[in-house]
Design an enzyme around this catalytic site. Structure first.
Site, PDB file in Angstrom:
ATOM      1  N   TYR A 100     -45.318 -82.245 -23.798  1.00 63.12           N
ATOM      2  CA  TYR A 100     -46.477 -83.104 -24.098  1.00 63.12           C
ATOM      3  C   TYR A 100     -46.715 -84.162 -23.021  1.00 63.12           C
ATOM      4  O   TYR A 100     -47.813 -84.266 -22.457  1.00 63.12           O
ATOM      5  CB  TYR A 100     -46.306 -83.751 -25.477  1.00 63.12           C
ATOM      6  CG  TYR A 100     -46.405 -82.706 -26.557  1.00 63.12           C
ATOM      7  CD1 TYR A 100     -47.638 -82.344 -27.078  1.00 63.12           C
ATOM      8  CD2 TYR A 100     -45.279 -82.015 -27.004  1.00 63.12           C
ATOM      9  CE1 TYR A 100     -47.748 -81.339 -28.024  1.00 63.12           C
ATOM     10  CE2 TYR A 100     -45.377 -81.016 -27.946  1.00 63.12           C
ATOM     11  CZ  TYR A 100     -46.613 -80.677 -28.463  1.00 63.12           C
ATOM     12  OH  TYR A 100     -46.714 -79.676 -29.376  1.00 63.12           O
ATOM     13  N   GLY A 101     -45.684 -84.956 -22.755  1.00 63.12           N
ATOM     14  CA  GLY A 101     -45.864 -86.021 -21.782  1.00 63.12           C
ATOM     15  C   GLY A 101     -46.194 -85.479 -20.406  1.00 63.12           C
ATOM     16  O   GLY A 101     -47.075 -86.001 -19.701  1.00 63.12           O
ATOM     17  N   GLY A 132     -42.072 -78.062 -25.969  1.00 59.13           N
ATOM     18  CA  GLY A 132     -41.904 -77.996 -27.417  1.00 59.13           C
ATOM     19  C   GLY A 132     -43.093 -77.408 -28.156  1.00 59.13           C
ATOM     20  O   GLY A 132     -42.939 -76.913 -29.276  1.00 59.13           O
ATOM     21  N   ASN A 146     -42.648 -75.452 -31.852  1.00 56.77           N
ATOM     22  CA  ASN A 146     -42.645 -76.397 -32.969  1.00 56.77           C
ATOM     23  C   ASN A 146     -43.563 -75.976 -34.107  1.00 56.77           C
ATOM     24  O   ASN A 146     -44.302 -75.002 -34.010  1.00 56.77           O
ATOM     25  CB  ASN A 146     -42.897 -77.832 -32.489  1.00 56.77           C
ATOM     26  CG  ASN A 146     -44.288 -78.065 -31.970  1.00 56.77           C
ATOM     27  OD1 ASN A 146     -45.248 -77.485 -32.431  1.00 56.77           O
ATOM     28  ND2 ASN A 146     -44.381 -78.932 -30.967  1.00 56.77           N
ATOM     29  N   GLY A 147     -43.449 -76.716 -35.204  1.00 59.56           N
ATOM     30  CA  GLY A 147     -44.206 -76.401 -36.415  1.00 59.56           C
ATOM     31  C   GLY A 147     -45.642 -76.880 -36.370  1.00 59.56           C
ATOM     32  O   GLY A 147     -46.376 -76.721 -37.351  1.00 59.56           O
ATOM     33  N   VAL A 207     -35.135 -78.522 -12.054  1.00 59.47           N
ATOM     34  CA  VAL A 207     -34.784 -79.639 -11.177  1.00 59.47           C
ATOM     35  C   VAL A 207     -33.354 -80.055 -11.507  1.00 59.47           C
ATOM     36  O   VAL A 207     -33.026 -80.298 -12.681  1.00 59.47           O
ATOM     37  CB  VAL A 207     -35.748 -80.821 -11.389  1.00 59.47           C
ATOM     38  CG1 VAL A 207     -35.339 -82.005 -10.518  1.00 59.47           C
ATOM     39  CG2 VAL A 207     -37.181 -80.392 -11.080  1.00 59.47           C
ATOM     40  N   GLU A 265     -40.929 -83.381 -45.087  1.00 54.93           N
ATOM     41  CA  GLU A 265     -41.798 -82.209 -45.059  1.00 54.93           C
ATOM     42  C   GLU A 265     -41.222 -81.127 -45.933  1.00 54.93           C
ATOM     43  O   GLU A 265     -40.017 -80.900 -45.944  1.00 54.93           O
ATOM     44  CB  GLU A 265     -41.822 -81.583 -43.680  1.00 54.93           C
ATOM     45  CG  GLU A 265     -42.335 -82.382 -42.614  1.00 54.93           C
ATOM     46  CD  GLU A 265     -41.728 -81.856 -41.325  1.00 54.93           C
ATOM     47  OE1 GLU A 265     -41.695 -82.660 -40.421  1.00 54.93           O
ATOM     48  OE2 GLU A 265     -41.283 -80.688 -41.283  1.00 54.93           O
ATOM     49  N   HIS A 271     -36.235 -83.545 -33.268  1.00 56.61           N
ATOM     50  CA  HIS A 271     -37.029 -84.650 -32.727  1.00 56.61           C
ATOM     51  C   HIS A 271     -36.202 -85.609 -31.865  1.00 56.61           C
ATOM     52  O   HIS A 271     -36.094 -86.787 -32.182  1.00 56.61           O
ATOM     53  CB  HIS A 271     -37.660 -85.459 -33.874  1.00 56.61           C
ATOM     54  CG  HIS A 271     -38.559 -84.680 -34.768  1.00 56.61           C
ATOM     55  ND1 HIS A 271     -38.954 -85.147 -36.013  1.00 56.61           N
ATOM     56  CD2 HIS A 271     -39.171 -83.477 -34.614  1.00 56.61           C
ATOM     57  CE1 HIS A 271     -39.758 -84.256 -36.581  1.00 56.61           C
ATOM     58  NE2 HIS A 271     -39.897 -83.232 -35.758  1.00 56.61           N
ATOM     59  N   ASN A 314     -43.332 -86.866 -37.505  1.00 59.73           N
ATOM     60  CA  ASN A 314     -43.184 -85.918 -36.395  1.00 59.73           C
ATOM     61  C   ASN A 314     -43.769 -86.534 -35.115  1.00 59.73           C
ATOM     62  O   ASN A 314     -44.829 -87.131 -35.149  1.00 59.73           O
ATOM     63  CB  ASN A 314     -43.918 -84.622 -36.731  1.00 59.73           C
ATOM     64  CG  ASN A 314     -43.663 -84.191 -38.152  1.00 59.73           C
ATOM     65  OD1 ASN A 314     -44.027 -84.908 -39.076  1.00 59.73           O
ATOM     66  ND2 ASN A 314     -43.044 -83.062 -38.326  1.00 59.73           N
ATOM     67  N   PHE A 364     -44.896 -85.527 -31.799  1.00 61.66           N
ATOM     68  CA  PHE A 364     -45.611 -85.147 -30.575  1.00 61.66           C
ATOM     69  C   PHE A 364     -46.967 -85.820 -30.396  1.00 61.66           C
ATOM     70  O   PHE A 364     -47.421 -86.003 -29.265  1.00 61.66           O
ATOM     71  CB  PHE A 364     -45.660 -83.630 -30.367  1.00 61.66           C
ATOM     72  CG  PHE A 364     -46.563 -82.805 -31.236  1.00 61.66           C
ATOM     73  CD1 PHE A 364     -47.925 -82.993 -31.272  1.00 61.66           C
ATOM     74  CD2 PHE A 364     -46.026 -81.759 -31.988  1.00 61.66           C
ATOM     75  CE1 PHE A 364     -48.740 -82.185 -32.054  1.00 61.66           C
ATOM     76  CE2 PHE A 364     -46.825 -80.947 -32.767  1.00 61.66           C
ATOM     77  CZ  PHE A 364     -48.202 -81.167 -32.805  1.00 61.66           C
TER      78      PHE A 364
HETATM   79  P1  FAD Z   1     -40.692 -81.325 -24.363  1.00 61.05           P
HETATM   80  O1  FAD Z   1     -41.842 -80.805 -25.125  1.00 61.05           O
HETATM   81  O2  FAD Z   1     -39.330 -81.095 -24.876  1.00 61.05           O
HETATM   82  O3  FAD Z   1     -40.816 -80.688 -22.904  1.00 61.05           O
HETATM   83  C1  FAD Z   1     -39.836 -80.844 -21.930  1.00 61.05           C
HETATM   84  C2  FAD Z   1     -39.942 -79.669 -20.963  1.00 61.05           C
HETATM   85  O4  FAD Z   1     -39.183 -79.950 -19.800  1.00 61.05           O
HETATM   86  C3  FAD Z   1     -39.392 -78.369 -21.539  1.00 61.05           C
HETATM   87  O5  FAD Z   1     -40.330 -77.336 -21.345  1.00 61.05           O
HETATM   88  C4  FAD Z   1     -38.116 -78.123 -20.714  1.00 61.05           C
HETATM   89  O6  FAD Z   1     -37.839 -76.754 -20.517  1.00 61.05           O
HETATM   90  C5  FAD Z   1     -38.457 -78.809 -19.422  1.00 61.05           C
HETATM   91  N1  FAD Z   1     -37.287 -79.279 -18.668  1.00 61.05           N
HETATM   92  C6  FAD Z   1     -36.225 -79.956 -19.152  1.00 61.05           C
HETATM   93  N2  FAD Z   1     -35.372 -80.268 -18.158  1.00 61.05           N
HETATM   94  C7  FAD Z   1     -35.906 -79.761 -17.020  1.00 61.05           C
HETATM   95  C8  FAD Z   1     -35.486 -79.734 -15.656  1.00 61.05           C
HETATM   96  N3  FAD Z   1     -34.329 -80.324 -15.272  1.00 61.05           N
HETATM   97  N4  FAD Z   1     -36.268 -79.113 -14.752  1.00 61.05           N
HETATM   98  C9  FAD Z   1     -37.435 -78.519 -15.119  1.00 61.05           C
HETATM   99  N5  FAD Z   1     -37.878 -78.509 -16.406  1.00 61.05           N
HETATM  100  C10 FAD Z   1     -37.131 -79.131 -17.332  1.00 61.05           C
HETATM  101  N6  FAD Z   1     -42.875 -82.342 -33.403  1.00 61.05           N
HETATM  102  C11 FAD Z   1     -43.994 -82.615 -34.104  1.00 61.05           C
HETATM  103  O7  FAD Z   1     -44.660 -83.620 -33.851  1.00 61.05           O
HETATM  104  N7  FAD Z   1     -44.385 -81.775 -35.113  1.00 61.05           N
HETATM  105  C12 FAD Z   1     -43.681 -80.658 -35.452  1.00 61.05           C
HETATM  106  O8  FAD Z   1     -44.079 -79.903 -36.344  1.00 61.05           O
HETATM  107  C13 FAD Z   1     -42.495 -80.374 -34.728  1.00 61.05           C
HETATM  108  N8  FAD Z   1     -41.725 -79.287 -35.039  1.00 61.05           N
HETATM  109  C14 FAD Z   1     -40.673 -78.975 -34.231  1.00 61.05           C
HETATM  110  C15 FAD Z   1     -39.975 -77.787 -34.457  1.00 61.05           C
HETATM  111  C16 FAD Z   1     -38.972 -77.393 -33.588  1.00 61.05           C
HETATM  112  C17 FAD Z   1     -38.218 -76.121 -33.849  1.00 61.05           C
HETATM  113  C18 FAD Z   1     -38.657 -78.195 -32.463  1.00 61.05           C
HETATM  114  C19 FAD Z   1     -37.601 -77.799 -31.495  1.00 61.05           C
HETATM  115  C20 FAD Z   1     -39.345 -79.376 -32.240  1.00 61.05           C
HETATM  116  C21 FAD Z   1     -40.346 -79.781 -33.108  1.00 61.05           C
HETATM  117  N9  FAD Z   1     -41.074 -80.942 -32.885  1.00 61.05           N
HETATM  118  C22 FAD Z   1     -42.155 -81.233 -33.662  1.00 61.05           C
HETATM  119  C23 FAD Z   1     -40.727 -81.874 -31.792  1.00 61.05           C
HETATM  120  C24 FAD Z   1     -41.670 -81.789 -30.592  1.00 61.05           C
HETATM  121  O9  FAD Z   1     -41.832 -80.453 -30.184  1.00 61.05           O
HETATM  122  C25 FAD Z   1     -41.079 -82.653 -29.468  1.00 61.05           C
HETATM  123  O10 FAD Z   1     -41.017 -83.978 -29.932  1.00 61.05           O
HETATM  124  C26 FAD Z   1     -41.916 -82.603 -28.198  1.00 61.05           C
HETATM  125  O11 FAD Z   1     -42.043 -81.301 -27.710  1.00 61.05           O
HETATM  126  C27 FAD Z   1     -41.318 -83.508 -27.136  1.00 61.05           C
HETATM  127  O12 FAD Z   1     -42.232 -83.610 -26.067  1.00 61.05           O
HETATM  128  P2  FAD Z   1     -41.765 -84.058 -24.645  1.00 61.05           P
HETATM  129  O13 FAD Z   1     -42.979 -84.197 -23.793  1.00 61.05           O
HETATM  130  O14 FAD Z   1     -40.881 -85.232 -24.770  1.00 61.05           O
HETATM  131  O15 FAD Z   1     -40.832 -82.881 -24.064  1.00 61.05           O
END
Ligand code: FAD
Length: 493
Positions: free
Chosen positions: A15-16, A110, A114-115, A245, A352, A434, A472, A474
């Protein structure tokens, strides 16, 4: 190692990271996105991009010999898990002492696994968590923007009430009401129009075909279709999948990254040296924190602040399973997308109602409770393994949720299930979906994600959120990234 330069690099594509990629691209800045996971756009021999939860294969998990699904079994049989071939699958479980953290791996992070529950947090709770953020601006501008960009939609009441696939939710609603608790609908990025067509047999089944944690083949609006597609369409953004990385250091006026490119079976294809003027870390709470900790403690970026690694939490995640009476079946058809949550304001629990799409009647009611608590862990760098290690000893979350679910059981003459999580437990607080924190806004960074001690180095993901957001996460991560990028692009040109 081959060498290349990009004006901006974004690490990760969750997301970020996706927000950063789009806004950088729109600002005319050439940007390279480095993502360790695969690009999930090519069907396998079965014609599907992702495998389902009931028949997991090598696509399911990130380099594991066996799947590690959160629900271990029913009646103590390990029905959910099976041996798999090691491969760059879409879901990872990173295991620390006392805490397993689930994360998505692939272009879209994620969003792939995710859900889809898209919840804007309670305004007062958000203000408490982020005391230096302009709350009015967030709720007037950036939360609505995030909701629009992510295509958040709402389940039509008539569909929910009539669908056999939501019998499990209606049953839990009835049981919660008997205990005096309210339930409310939870918005989602899964298209409910698509889901209704699935039910009518007019569209291929995904949510109604037991797909979610190993990816949805249809229906869910993921980042690769939204933010990231828009970013690439600017003509300024390139995404490199299967690029991990491993190190970040200072070079010239900017940064140098050590990058390992692998193939989908894990063989190293190339070692690359990528330099950039601006670096945006969007590797998620675990990934971003590890890169920063490693850089600080190995001396690559020695001026990083002591706050890096601090303020981590699992958003108070606790899973719990209840047992229903034989006259209260939950249904063998269950949508994999949750749409209803129970609120217990006195204990600050938001739970949930989660599906168990096992294809058979299990009589299990499953919940993911999100507790608003202050439990925090911290990451430390372990030189022996070159990894960030989580120090965690939480259990208050399970305690709060126990109060809520004891009351629901009392009101319904029901009890817990002890066969679902392994170890005979009814509550599982040793894993989370999370992960939040590790490079907290206003502590490891300034108030807009600029890392303290260095210029042109930014954190843009869940690492900024201090351990708990009460719902949640995201939508919060997306909205916060939008807010930070708007300021960074205005002030740091
Ligand atoms: P992420 O989405 O985790 O993205 C990080 C990315 O960086 C990943 O693709 C990873 O592969 C990549 N990465 C990591 N390290 C490196 C590296 N060294 N080099 C290159 N790439 C790298 N949240 C909700 O709000 N609603 C929901 O219903 C929900 N359900 C969920 C269900 C499951 C099974 C899971 C696992 C999570 C769920 N979440 C949900 C949580 C949500 O998906 C996360 O909070 C969100 O994805 C976090 O976003 P982010 O931008 O921090 O990083």
């Amino acid at each position: 190692a081959t060498t290349s330069h990009a004006p901006a690099v974004v690490v990760g594509s969750g997301y970020g990271a996706s927000v950063a990629a789009l806004r950088l691209g729109q600002a005319g800045i050439r940007t390279l996105v480095l993502e360790m996971g695969q690009r999930w756009d090519t069907p396998g021999p079965d014609g599907k991009v992702f495998c389902g939860m009931l028949n997991p294969d090598h696509r399911s998990m990130w380099f594991k010999d066996r799947t590690e699904a959160p629900v271990k079994g029913i009646l103590f049989l390990d029905l959910a898990n099976r041996p798999i071939r090691r491969h760059a699958g879409v879901l990872d479980r990173v295991n620390f002492a006392g805490m397993g953290v689930y994360v998505g791996r692939g272009v879209g992070g994620g969003s792939l696994v995710n859900g889809g529950m898209a919840v804007t947090p309670d305004r007062e709770y958000f203000a408490r968590r982020f005391p230096t953020v302009d709350v009015a601006e967030m709720y007037d501008r950036f939360f609505p923007l995030a909701n629009k960009m992510l295509r958040v939609n709402h389940i039509p009441g008539h569909f929910f009430e009539a669908s056999e696939h939501y019998r499990f939710s209606r049953l839990s609603r009835t049981h919660a009401a008997r205990a005096g608790f309210d339930t409310g609908f939870v918005p989602n990025v899964y298209s409910f129009d698509h889901m209704a067509r699935e039910e009518r047999g007019e569209a291929p089944k995904s949510a109604l075909g037991a797909e979610v944690i190993y990816g949805n083949n249809h229906g869910k609006f993921t980042l690769d279709q939204g933010y990231l597609a828009d970013a690439v369409a600017t003509g300024n953004v390139t995404i490199a999948p299967l690029h991990q990385v491993t190190r970040v250091a200072r070079e010239g006026g900017g940064y140098a990254l050590s990058v390992r490119e692998i193939d989908a079976d894990g063989r190293t294809v190339a070692e690359k040296h990528v330099t950039c003027d601006r670096l945006f870390l969007g590797a998620g709470s675990l990934g971003t924190t590890e890169l920063l900790l490693r850089a600080r403690d190995t001396g690559d970026l020695p001026d990083l602040p002591a706050e890096v690694g601090e303020g981590w939490g699992p958003n108070g995640n606790v899973m719990v399973a209840r047992n229903n009476h034989l006259w209260d079946p939950t249904g063998f058809l269950q949508s994999a997308i949750p749409t209803l949550a129970i609120t217990d304001p006195s204990r600050e629990v938001f739970a949930e109602i989660a599906p168990v799409p096992a294809g058979v009647e299990t009589y299990v009611s499953l919940y993911l409770a999100i507790n608003r608590n202050e439990e925090r862990g911290r990451f430390v760098y372990d030189p022996a393994t070159d990894r960030a290690v989580l120090r965690w000893q939480g259990s208050a979350a399970a305690t709060a949720a126990t109060g809520t679910f004891d009351r629901i059981n009392d009101a319904n003459g029901t009890g817990y299930r002890h066969d679902v999580f392994g170890g005979g437990r009814a509550f599982a607080d040793d894993f989370c979906y999370h992960p939040l924190g590790g490079a907290v806004l206003g502590r490891a960074t300034d108030d807009h994600g600029r890392v303290k001690g260095y210029r042109n180095l930014y954190v843009t993901d869940g690492a900024l959120v201090p351990g708990s957001i009460g719902v949640n996460p995201f939508v919060t991560i997306t909205a916060l990234a939008e807010r930070n990028l708007a300021t960074i692009l205005r002030e740091d040109r």
